[in-house]
Design a protein around this motif. Structure first.
Motif, PDB file in Angstrom:
ATOM      1  N   LEU A 112      80.963  17.785  19.721  1.00  0.00           N
ATOM      2  CA  LEU A 112      80.917  19.219  19.492  1.00  0.00           C
ATOM      3  C   LEU A 112      81.301  19.993  20.747  1.00  0.00           C
ATOM      4  O   LEU A 112      81.893  21.068  20.669  1.00  0.00           O
ATOM      5  CB  LEU A 112      79.513  19.618  19.029  1.00  0.00           C
ATOM      6  N   ILE A 144      80.301  25.793  12.731  1.00  0.00           N
ATOM      7  CA  ILE A 144      79.460  25.396  13.869  1.00  0.00           C
ATOM      8  C   ILE A 144      78.185  26.235  13.888  1.00  0.00           C
ATOM      9  O   ILE A 144      77.091  25.733  14.179  1.00  0.00           O
ATOM     10  CB  ILE A 144      80.241  25.545  15.188  1.00  0.00           C
ATOM     11  N   TRP A 147      75.858  24.873  11.329  1.00  0.00           N
ATOM     12  CA  TRP A 147      75.258  23.634  11.831  1.00  0.00           C
ATOM     13  C   TRP A 147      74.118  23.963  12.799  1.00  0.00           C
ATOM     14  O   TRP A 147      73.025  23.387  12.722  1.00  0.00           O
ATOM     15  CB  TRP A 147      76.315  22.786  12.526  1.00  0.00           C
ATOM     16  N   VAL A 167      79.322  17.841  12.160  1.00  0.00           N
ATOM     17  CA  VAL A 167      79.335  19.302  12.080  1.00  0.00           C
ATOM     18  C   VAL A 167      80.119  19.761  10.858  1.00  0.00           C
ATOM     19  O   VAL A 167      79.747  20.727  10.191  1.00  0.00           O
ATOM     20  CB  VAL A 167      79.938  19.898  13.366  1.00  0.00           C
ATOM     21  N   HIS A 170      78.679  20.813   7.509  1.00  0.00           N
ATOM     22  CA  HIS A 170      78.003  22.094   7.362  1.00  0.00           C
ATOM     23  C   HIS A 170      78.977  23.238   7.068  1.00  0.00           C
ATOM     24  O   HIS A 170      78.542  24.395   6.986  1.00  0.00           O
ATOM     25  CB  HIS A 170      77.181  22.404   8.615  1.00  0.00           C
TER      26      HIS A 170
END
Length: 232
Positions: A112, A144, A147, A167, A170
């Protein structure tokens, strides 16, 4: 060259192009418009203008009383407009011409942190995500955020940096993109974005490949903001 002569030349170019679209050699112009608008986004965009052009063309060609005399000599701005539309119909600008460029992509096993760094440094808000050569979807700043929101309620294990693959789960809208061919006229791209808004299925990116296939090499990307900038 007189304005009327330039006008007729441009009109005839449009007429010939629409006949080619409709596979016709003798269809009347107004019927050509009805036919061609089903195939061509530029014709749809300028349909009203084309119908008015036909009326003026009839005045120039059919109502003149002798070879050297025309009843209506078009204004210079009208001639410029029909010539511009003729160019757009016969030689449309494509998404490949305007937006072919190197696209930053991410891998599913990237952390990420890589995505966050690109958002901060490059001001990007979405990235194509791949698992080696296989396209997975788009990673977005909003995804993001979703998430992160879930982690705030569930609690994040200390020291564990998630992979972008995790991620991506989500992302609320996993089909906010479309693949398009590089020779797609720019007006077709505009219509895709417009139809997405009116249908409630907003498209955030058009991914350009040679033939619009997902498995082909990514050649560029178009966003709604790109379209706005290109039409300034």
């Amino acid at each position: 060259m007189k304005n009327s002569e330039r006008y007729i030349i441009a009109f005839n170019r449009i007429d010939a192009a629409m006949k080619k679209m409709c596979h016709s050699t003798n269809m009347p112009f107004f019927k050509l418009i009805d036919c061609a608008r089903r195939h061509n986004a530029v014709v749809r965009r300028y349909e009203h203008d084309l119908r008015e052009f036909a009326e003026l063309r009839n005045a120039i060609v059919h109502d003149r009383t002798e070879q050297a005399y025309v009843i209506a000599e078009p204004h210079h701005q009208v001639v410029q407009k029909i010539e511009q539309i003729a160019r757009k119909i016969t030689k449309p600008v494509t998404v490949g011409q305007l937006f072919r460029r190197k696209v930053v992509t991410l891998q599913a096993n990237d952390s990420l942190l890589i995505g966050l760094r690109l958002i901060r440094e490059q001001k990007f808000n979405q990235f194509p995500l791949y698992d080696r050569q296989h396209f997975i979807g788009m990673i977005t700043a909003m995804g993001i955020t979703y998430w992160l929101s879930d982690r705030m309620t569930e609690g994040m294990p200390k020291g564990k940096i998630p992979k972008l693959r995790d991620v991506h789960q989500h992302e609320k809208r996993k089909k906010s993109y479309r693949f398009v061919r590089q020779n797609m006229p720019i007006y077709e791209a505009v219509e895709i974005f417009q139809k997405g808004v009116t249908s409630g299925n907003r498209i955030e990116a058009l991914l350009i490949t040679e033939n619009g296939r997902e498995k082909e090499k990514l050649l560029g990307i178009v966003t709604p903001m790109d379209i706005v900038r290109a039409h300034k």
